[in-house]
Scaffold this active site. Structure first.
Site, PDB file in Angstrom:
ATOM      1  N   LYS A 164       0.862  -1.188   0.000  1.00  8.95           N
ATOM      2  CA  LYS A 164       0.000   0.000   0.000  1.00  8.95           C
ATOM      3  C   LYS A 164       0.899   1.239   0.000  1.00  8.95           C
ATOM      4  CE  LYS A 164      -4.102  -1.974   0.328  1.00  8.95           C
ATOM      5  NZ  LYS A 164      -5.172  -1.795  -0.653  1.00  8.95           N
ATOM      6  N   ASP A 189      -0.257  -0.318  -4.444  1.00  7.63           N
ATOM      7  CA  ASP A 189      -1.686   0.036  -4.450  1.00  7.63           C
ATOM      8  C   ASP A 189      -1.890   1.344  -3.692  1.00  7.63           C
ATOM      9  OD1 ASP A 189      -4.414   0.178  -4.550  1.00  7.63           O
ATOM     10  OD2 ASP A 189      -4.807  -1.680  -3.458  1.00  7.63           O
ATOM     11  N   GLU A 214      -1.549   0.393  -8.787  1.00  8.43           N
ATOM     12  CA  GLU A 214      -2.997   0.223  -8.728  1.00  8.43           C
ATOM     13  C   GLU A 214      -3.640   1.516  -8.237  1.00  8.43           C
ATOM     14  OE1 GLU A 214      -3.701  -3.276  -6.340  1.00  8.43           O
ATOM     15  OE2 GLU A 214      -5.798  -2.766  -6.076  1.00  8.43           O
ATOM     16  N   ASP A 239      -8.558  -0.219 -10.166  1.00 10.99           N
ATOM     17  CA  ASP A 239      -9.281  -1.091  -9.224  1.00 10.99           C
ATOM     18  C   ASP A 239     -10.636  -0.438  -8.914  1.00 10.99           C
ATOM     19  OD1 ASP A 239     -10.001  -2.920  -7.265  1.00 10.99           O
ATOM     20  OD2 ASP A 239      -8.699  -2.089  -5.716  1.00 10.99           O
ATOM     21  N   LYS A 263     -13.086  -7.429  -9.273  1.00 14.24           N
ATOM     22  CA  LYS A 263     -13.665  -7.747  -7.966  1.00 14.24           C
ATOM     23  C   LYS A 263     -15.126  -8.062  -8.205  1.00 14.24           C
ATOM     24  CE  LYS A 263     -10.367  -5.491  -4.976  1.00 14.24           C
ATOM     25  NZ  LYS A 263     -10.014  -4.306  -4.177  1.00 14.24           N
TER      26      LYS A 263
HETATM   27  O1  OSB Z   1      -7.688  -1.834  -2.779  1.00  8.90           O
HETATM   28  O2  OSB Z   1      -7.339  -3.847  -3.146  1.00  8.90           O
HETATM   29  C1  OSB Z   1      -7.750  -2.984  -2.398  1.00  8.90           C
HETATM   30  C2  OSB Z   1      -8.613  -4.444   0.994  1.00  8.90           C
HETATM   31  C3  OSB Z   1      -9.747  -3.746   1.303  1.00  8.90           C
HETATM   32  C4  OSB Z   1     -10.193  -2.795   0.426  1.00  8.90           C
HETATM   33  C5  OSB Z   1      -9.506  -2.553  -0.740  1.00  8.90           C
HETATM   34  C6  OSB Z   1      -8.385  -3.274  -1.090  1.00  8.90           C
HETATM   35  C7  OSB Z   1      -7.917  -4.228  -0.174  1.00  8.90           C
HETATM   36  C8  OSB Z   1      -6.737  -5.021  -0.390  1.00  8.90           C
HETATM   37  C9  OSB Z   1      -6.766  -6.397   0.215  1.00  8.90           C
HETATM   38  O3  OSB Z   1      -5.753  -4.600  -0.949  1.00  8.90           O
HETATM   39  C10 OSB Z   1      -6.042  -7.431  -0.524  1.00  8.90           C
HETATM   40  C11 OSB Z   1      -6.401  -8.819  -0.040  1.00  8.90           C
HETATM   41  O4  OSB Z   1      -7.544  -9.072   0.398  1.00  8.90           O
HETATM   42  O5  OSB Z   1      -5.520  -9.675  -0.106  1.00  8.90           O
HETATM   43 MG    MG Z   2      -6.772  -1.881  -4.708  1.00  2.00          MG
END
Ligand code: OSB
Ligand code: MG
Length: 360
Positions: A164, A189, A214, A239, A263
């Site tokens: 992140k 991300d 991302e 995303d 997703k």
């Molecule tokens: O942005 O991908 C995201 C978790 C909660 C909300 C948004 C995101 C995420 C993650 C989790 O990055 C990744 C995972 O579950 O392995």
């Molecule tokens: Mg993401």
């Protein structure tokens, strides 16, 4: 032979995370969720999981809004219906605006039930490859814990690590972490943390060696994403912006990204996800399966998704024990040699063990 939806039950559950999950938007310490159980006349059951959060910090829907929509609108639309194919569910729900996570929770459960009635694993029914799915873990922690988190993930066999990031990230530290592990694939991300004013920091991140970045900007920032795609060498991956196949079409038309995260909750379930994948394949857009700190039912659907043609990159597939003391499926999701094997059992291929959670 028609599939009669005899009953639909909702179960509420919750569980603390083993360690807090920190993003620029929110720190998540526990997860509340809903499990949808659909049954046919013979009592065979299919499962779907609601992936909305308790508050609307990531998407507009919440556990409470999903519960309301499922109970008052979706369940009455579906109960007692005879379906010939699960793709009819998306059509049945068409008059209901938005609320894609609520729809996905129910629709995915019907796909599981359908595959179980056919006696086939869902991945096989959908034409997936039987190979184990490449795993991927996320490091969502304070600066001081990033290098350690990456080293630990590498030791646990992960070959893809997502970190992140935000404009406040220590870019030198990120460069070093990536350079220290040439054997790993790194994703960054940002969850939309950058804006026009912090574009310079993003250009700095462009030199860190990530395989993709991302969602650098907000979900409606198509122009900024197009600018990033033009000016940066790191592939831009969307995303949050991708809520339908139309959004992918817009990304293509506006040259706003190279790769998309699928997703199923955000897209509304299997039907819209399959449609989105077709579009991505046609335009050779890279795809991978994203996670949202989910439990095993959603993960099992996601594993089937990751087995399908056109998935070009490892998704958010971590071991059940990464987030949870005890997952709600058995067996739990196991990462071995950087991969998760696909179940050979019918439907999602896992049993739901609700007693593992709180609030049954
Ligand atoms: O942005 O991908 C995201 C978790 C909660 C909300 C948004 C995101 C995420 C993650 C989790 O990055 C990744 C995972 O579950 O392995
Ligand atoms: Mg993401």
């Amino acid at each position: 032979m028609g599939l009669v939806i005899a009953s639909i039950r909702l179960k509420r559950f919750e569980m603390p995370l083993r360690t807090p999950f920190k993003t620029s938007l929110q720190t998540v310490t526990e997860r509340k969720s809903l499990l949808v159980e659909v049954a046919d006349a013979s009592g065979l059951k299919g499962y779907g999981e609601c992936v909305a959060f308790t508050t609307p910090w990531y998407t507009e829907e919440t556990v409470a809004s999903c519960r309301f929509v499922i109970e008052t609108v979706l369940v009455p639309l579906l109960t007692g219906r005879t379906l010939t194919h699960p793709s009819e569910v998306w059509e049945l729900f068409k008059a209901v605006k938005g609320n894609r996570m609520a729809k996905a929770a129910v629709e995915t459960a019907v796909w599981d039930l359908y595959a179980k009635r056919r006696g086939m694993p869902l991945w096989q029914l959908l034409g997936g490859s039987p190979q184990a799915v490449p795993a991927g873990v996320v490091v969502a922690a304070d600066k001081a814990k990033i290098a350690g988190g990456v080293a630990e993930a590498a030791l646990n066999g992960y070959r893809r690590i997502k970190i992140k990031v935000s404009p406040a990230s220590d870019m030198e530290l990120l460069k070093k972490v990536v350079a220290d592990h040439p054997e790993l694939l790194f994703f960054a991300d940002a969850n939309g943390a950058f804006d026009e004013a912090s574009f310079g920091a993003l250009l700095e991140l462009d030199r860190a060696g990530f395989s993709l970045i991302e969602q650098p900007f907000g979900e409606q920032e198509w122009k900024l994403h197009a600018r990033a795609k033009k000016e940066m060498k790191t592939p831009i991956c969307l995303d949050e912006s991708i809520k339908s196949s139309d959004d992918v079409q817009r990304m293509i038309d506006e040259r706003a990204g190279d790769v998309v995260v699928l997703k199923m909750g955000r897209l509304g379930g299997w039907s819209e996800t399959l449609k989105t994948m077709e579009l991505c394949r046609r335009y050779a857009i890279g795809m991978w399966v994203g996670g949202m700190i989910e439990f095993g039912v959603s993960k099992a659907h996601n594993l089937a998704l990751a087995s399908l043609p056109g998935i070009t990159l490892p998704g958010d597939f971590s071991d059940s024990r990464h987030f949870w003391e005890r997952d709600i499926i058995e067996p739990e999701i196991k990462v071995e040699n950087g991969r998760v094997a696909l179940s050979r059992k019918a439907g999602i291929g896992y049993e739901v063990h609700f007693e593992n959670s709180l609030l049954q």
